[in-house]
Design a protein around this motif. Structure first.
Motif, PDB file in Angstrom:
ATOM      1  N   VAL A  49       0.832  -1.204   0.000  1.00 48.88           N
ATOM      2  CA  VAL A  49       0.000   0.000   0.000  1.00 48.88           C
ATOM      3  C   VAL A  49       0.864   1.250   0.000  1.00 48.88           C
ATOM      4  N   LYS A  50       0.479   2.209  -0.831  1.00 45.73           N
ATOM      5  CA  LYS A  50       1.146   3.520  -0.830  1.00 45.73           C
ATOM      6  C   LYS A  50       0.190   4.538  -0.204  1.00 45.73           C
ATOM      7  N   PHE A  51       0.706   5.326   0.740  1.00 49.21           N
ATOM      8  CA  PHE A  51      -0.146   6.339   1.378  1.00 49.21           C
ATOM      9  C   PHE A  51       0.656   7.609   1.616  1.00 49.21           C
ATOM     10  N   ASN A  52      -0.047   8.692   1.908  1.00 50.64           N
ATOM     11  CA  ASN A  52       0.661   9.936   2.217  1.00 50.64           C
ATOM     12  C   ASN A  52       0.390  10.366   3.654  1.00 50.64           C
ATOM     13  N   LYS A  53       1.055  11.428   4.075  1.00 52.19           N
ATOM     14  CA  LYS A  53       0.945  11.901   5.452  1.00 52.19           C
ATOM     15  C   LYS A  53       1.238  13.392   5.410  1.00 52.19           C
ATOM     16  N   LYS A  54       0.202  14.209   5.557  1.00 50.41           N
ATOM     17  CA  LYS A  54       0.373  15.636   5.282  1.00 50.41           C
ATOM     18  C   LYS A  54       0.009  16.511   6.474  1.00 50.41           C
ATOM     19  N   ASN A  55       0.292  17.797   6.287  1.00 51.47           N
ATOM     20  CA  ASN A  55      -0.094  18.830   7.259  1.00 51.47           C
ATOM     21  C   ASN A  55       0.330  18.504   8.685  1.00 51.47           C
ATOM     22  N   TYR A  56      -0.610  18.727   9.628  1.00 47.09           N
ATOM     23  CA  TYR A  56      -0.281  18.506  11.032  1.00 47.09           C
ATOM     24  C   TYR A  56       0.016  17.047  11.343  1.00 47.09           C
ATOM     25  N   LEU A  57      -0.431  16.147  10.483  1.00 49.11           N
ATOM     26  CA  LEU A  57      -0.221  14.729  10.805  1.00 49.11           C
ATOM     27  C   LEU A  57       1.242  14.322  10.685  1.00 49.11           C
ATOM     28  N   LYS A  58       2.078  15.226  10.219  1.00 50.78           N
ATOM     29  CA  LYS A  58       3.515  14.937  10.238  1.00 50.78           C
ATOM     30  C   LYS A  58       4.036  14.845  11.677  1.00 50.78           C
ATOM     31  N   TYR A  59       3.213  15.325  12.634  1.00 49.04           N
ATOM     32  CA  TYR A  59       3.648  15.283  14.033  1.00 49.04           C
ATOM     33  C   TYR A  59       3.283  13.982  14.737  1.00 49.04           C
ATOM     34  N   ILE A  60       2.777  13.031  13.978  1.00 47.58           N
ATOM     35  CA  ILE A  60       2.475  11.723  14.566  1.00 47.58           C
ATOM     36  C   ILE A  60       3.663  10.809  14.353  1.00 47.58           C
ATOM     37  N   GLY A  61       4.175  10.272  15.434  1.00 43.74           N
ATOM     38  CA  GLY A  61       5.365   9.427  15.358  1.00 43.74           C
ATOM     39  C   GLY A  61       5.060   8.052  14.782  1.00 43.74           C
ATOM     40  N   HIS A  62       6.103   7.294  14.554  1.00 45.89           N
ATOM     41  CA  HIS A  62       5.965   5.995  13.902  1.00 45.89           C
ATOM     42  C   HIS A  62       5.078   5.026  14.699  1.00 45.89           C
ATOM     43  N   LEU A  63       5.315   4.945  16.011  1.00 46.62           N
ATOM     44  CA  LEU A  63       4.519   4.018  16.824  1.00 46.62           C
ATOM     45  C   LEU A  63       3.054   4.429  16.864  1.00 46.62           C
ATOM     46  N   ASP A  64       2.833   5.750  16.931  1.00 44.66           N
ATOM     47  CA  ASP A  64       1.456   6.250  16.914  1.00 44.66           C
ATOM     48  C   ASP A  64       0.780   5.914  15.590  1.00 44.66           C
ATOM     49  N   LEU A  65       1.551   5.975  14.527  1.00 42.02           N
ATOM     50  CA  LEU A  65       1.003   5.678  13.202  1.00 42.02           C
ATOM     51  C   LEU A  65       0.620   4.189  13.101  1.00 42.02           C
TER      52      LEU A  65
END
Lengths: 614, 232
Positions: free
Chosen positions: B5-21
């Motif tokens: 799967v390919k997905f993106n991560k934009k705007n404020y959601l760049k502040y979510i860390g890997h484990l949170d993701l």
């Protein structure tokens, strides 16, 4: 709205920036120009703690059901974030629309513990809202507060415009509707405050004056206007099944203290432990039906994707149909890898059997709360368990494969002797003996027992509201008495800092003169007082000295039977007479049975749970 | 059955860390009703992995994960159900059932980052490009970072020049400069974008305001000879 670029500069430098961005699943972002009343809900602690509070999820979803209202969230920024916000000139904002808090109509605080009070002042200050109620104009938000600590509202009387007493599901909407009416016909704070005085559960401190006796105790509390009631009754919701309950919860990005579905089984408690404020405040006991709970659980799991359902209540194992509920939940959700958990455990095999049914992870630790070390003292506090209960429960737990036990105690309970305190050691050793007395081949796991002792804080509306708290030195002496008496590597004893408990005790039974001390303490830099690493006792002592207020008067003074307390104008349903009777019984070491057995005459009307047990 | 799967991560959601993701996806799978395979044992957890975790504070136009499924699902159906539940700043962009049995992490070797920053002197695009080219040509861009050595972590010096595939100055508006930087990812060398920024700042090649830096991962590539391809 806060400028994203400005916020980015700050968010790049703080720990856990996701605390400050909102946008979580199930958060609700409305067009603020289209709503009539904007409500900012504040839990005055850091995001991870505040988001674990069930009341927030209830009120948030309740208020946002209505098109006319918007409820958005505010928490206190962590130390690093606060520093950068002040430096960059970013005012406190709500997580949903990132709108400045000061542009909201109402700012509502939930008061969960006294040690969050300096954070309330910090929130007001970071928002650019004047701290004192009397300094705020028609252009400032109305500042209101509710929650368990609102039952002694007086220490915050200078800061809060309106207190809401009791369960918020109904009264919050009444208040918001009233606000809407007033806003539509031209907002005037003064006339609004007068107009809400006939709503049950509403207390407006500015309409009262308190007169004191020479000895510093209260002579009388007088309403200053005719509309202000002499007695303010707490609100309670009669039927929990038909009451609003959230079918969804915001799912935080960052890990929070309770990161799971919280299913509230019932309110109230019938056990009558004499130290427990919640047990008195939330009477009478009212349950939700298993079918309602099953429906709610289904919706909550569907809407959140959580992998765990926590069954929450004051004493979850007392829910009359726990067995049925747990097996139904397991049956419906077990296959989807959704588990069920119990936040607290009763000292009996029934509870452990249920735990056995739901525990899917490795059997690690079990926690029990005998609260006091000796039987005599457990009778004093009406904790209806004896040593035999503990022995049975612990033996059973060991047989079932558990090997780590945690025991919770309080130090400094009324009438406590050194012998009672050393009972903490004795019980811990007893638990160890039970484990090692089993034949070697039957023992499983790596045994340890951890006993922890918190410092007892007498609270308003409990039978112990008359008693004196132990001094800080006495707490420490008793803690060391236990600690030094334990010489076994498998037994650990932890104790809490008595200084925090002392300040908590002062505020818990304080009057409105304490507003000055809280303000002074905040001015000196006190915040996050509930966090051990941030609590600064030195600053609090200076604040007391500079305001010429003796904390000992509030914390360490035994009261007379007829003393008028700062919270006596509030009617929680349980009578002061009953509380005093319980106090006297406690001194005589007499037990009061669970009131489902037969009414114990606490004063609550329309109580319906008699005789219902599991 | 692996779904890539390919997905993106934009705007404020760049502040979510890997484990949170990871937690977010786990819950999203449940809500969207995706039949993800669970591990066995006391604490079962869903089997999926995200390739080359993004550092906190960086946006992305293309991230990849492999999900292990119990049953094959229709790809359009998967995309639609996931996007219905995901926050709007994370979108599923594409998905395929890969033919080869090779994990996505092992396939990736380059990442293209967009870097926006403010510089403190007045330079033309050409000036900046020339200085950066010279910097790369000179080589020997040394950074020091903590490296595991047995149980301990030791500060080690490392030359990151071989890990930089190239720098393109794309744009300049006022003092704001936009670069595109190709950086090595994966087992054969991995350059963390913030280490690159620190090295650039330390080099004094261009004077930059570190607080103004914003990063976006524009693409992840696999390498075939001297050609780079997006994996989906």
């Amino acid at each position: 709205m806060i400028e994203k670029k400005k916020l980015d500069r700050v968010l790049n430098k703080v720990i856990k920036p996701a605390r400050y961005i909102g946008m979580e699943q199930n958060s609700i972002i409305k067009d603020l120009d289209k709503v009539k009343v904007k409500f900012a809900f504040c839990f005055p602690d850091v995001y991870d703690v505040g988001m674990s509070h069930l009341g927030l999820h209830i009120l948030y979803n309740l208020i946002n059901q209505y098109d006319d209202f918007a409820c958005e969230r505010v928490f206190t920024p962590w130390i690093d974030m606060e520093e950068l916000m002040r430096k960059e000139g970013i005012p406190l904002y709500t997580l949903e629309n990132k709108e400045e808090v000061r542009d909201f109509d109402i700012l509502g605080f939930t008061l969960q513990y006294e040690m969050s009070y300096t954070n309330i002042l910090n929130v007001l200050d970071l928002s650019g809202i004047p701290l004192l109620s009397r300094d705020r104009s028609n252009d400032d938000p109305l500042v209101i507060a509710g929650g368990p600590c609102a039952y002694n509202p007086e220490p915050l009387a200078d800061f809060i415009d309106v207190f809401v007493l009791g369960e918020g599901e109904e009264v919050t909407l009444e208040l918001l509707n009233k606000y809407k009416e007033h806003k539509e016909r031209g907002w005037d704070k003064e006339s609004f405050l007068k107009d809400i005085l006939d709503i049950e559960g509403i207390y407006v401190p500015k309409f009262y004056d308190v007169h004191y006796k020479e000895d510093g105790t209260i002579r009388e509390m007088v309403p200053l206007i005719d509309e202000a009631p002499k007695v303010v009754k707490k609100r309670r919701v009669e039927d929990l099944d038909s009451m609003f309950a959230p079918e969804t919860m915001i799912v935080p990005f960052v890990e929070t203290v309770h990161d799971r579905v919280v299913l509230e089984l019932f309110r109230g408690c019938t056990r009558g432990c004499r130290f427990c404020q919640a047990g008195m405040l939330y009477r009478p006991i009212r349950e939700k039906s298993p079918s309602r709970l099953m429906d709610l659980a289904r919706e909550l799991v569907d809407n959140t994707g959580y992998e765990d359902i926590s069954l929450s209540s004051l004493s979850t194992c007392d829910y009359s149909q726990l067995q049925l509920l747990v097996s139904s939940l397991m049956k419906e959700h077990g296959e989807d890898n959704v588990g069920v958990s119990l936040p607290s455990l009763r000292l009996d095999s029934f509870s452990i059997d249920i735990l056995k049914e739901i525990e899917k992870v490795r059997k690690s630790g079990l926690t029990f709360a005998p609260e006091a070390g000796s039987q005599r003292l457990r009778n004093v506090i009406n904790k209806g368990v004896d040593e035999e209960d503990l022995v049975k429960a612990v033996s059973y737990a060991f047989d079932e494969g558990w090997s780590k036990i945690k025991l919770y105690f309080m130090i400094g309970l009324p009438t406590e002797t050194d012998e009672d305190v050393l009972g903490i050691r004795d019980l811990s050793y007893l638990v160890k003996d039970i484990f090692f007395n089993a034949p070697k081949e039957k023992r499983r796991g790596n045994f340890s027992v951890t006993a922890s002792g918190s410092c007892f804080v007498p609270k308003a509306f409990t039978p112990f509201q008359w008693v004196s708290q132990d001094s800080i030195e006495e707490f420490r002496r008793k803690a060391y008495l236990v600690k030094d008496s334990i010489k076994d590597k498998k037994i650990t004893f932890n104790y809490h800092d008595p200084e925090v408990s002392y300040v908590e005790a002062v505020i818990a039974r304080g009057d409105r003169r304490l507003s000055r001390v809280i303000k002074r303490a905040w001015e000196k830099g006190c915040k996050y007082d509930g966090w051990r690493e941030h609590f600064n006792f030195q600053l609090w002592q200076e604040a007391f000295d500079e305001e010429d207020i003796d904390g000992g008067f509030y914390a360490q003074r035994e009261r007379n039977e007829d003393e008028l307390f700062p919270w006596d104008f509030i009617d929680i349903g349980v009578s002061k007479k009953y509380l005093y009777r319980e106090y006297q019984k406690s001194l005589a070491g007499q037990l009061t049975h669970d009131c489902r057995l037969a009414c114990t005459g606490c004063g609550i009307r329309d109580c319906s749970m008699r005789g219902v047990f599991n | 059955m692996i779904l890539r799967v390919k997905f993106n991560k934009k705007n404020y959601l760049k502040y979510i860390g890997h484990l949170d993701l990871l937690r977010l996806f786990q819950r999203t799978f449940r809500r969207a009703g995706i039949p993800v395979k669970y591990s066995q044992g006391f604490n079962p957890h869903p089997k999926f992995s995200i390739a080359n975790p993004l550092s906190l504070g960086i946006e992305s136009e293309g991230e990849y994960m492999d999900i292990e499924l119990e049953d094959k699902v229709d790809i359009d159906d998967f995309t639609q159900k996931m996007n219905q539940v995901l926050p709007k700043d994370i979108r599923i962009l594409r998905a395929i059932y890969p033919k080869e049995n090779k994990s996505i992490s092992s396939e990736l070797s380059w990442a293209l980052y967009g870097v926006t920053l403010e510089i403190e002197e007045d330079l033309s695009i050409e000036d900046i490009q020339e200085r950066l080219d010279n910097w790369l040509a000179r080589g020997g861009i040394i950074i020091s970072r903590l490296r595991k050595q047995g149980k301990r972590k030791v500060m080690k010096e490392e030359d990151i020049a071989p890990l930089i595939g190239g720098i393109d100055v794309r744009d300049k508006t006022g003092s704001e400069v936009t670069l595109e930087v190709l950086m090595r990812v994966g087992e054969d060398g991995n350059l963390r974008p913030f280490d690159f920024i620190d090295a650039l700042k330390a080099s004094d090649i261009i004077k930059l305001d570190k607080d103004s830096v914003s990063l976006i991962r524009k693409a992840l590539y696999k390498e075939d000879g001297d050609q780079l391809y997006e994996p989906i």
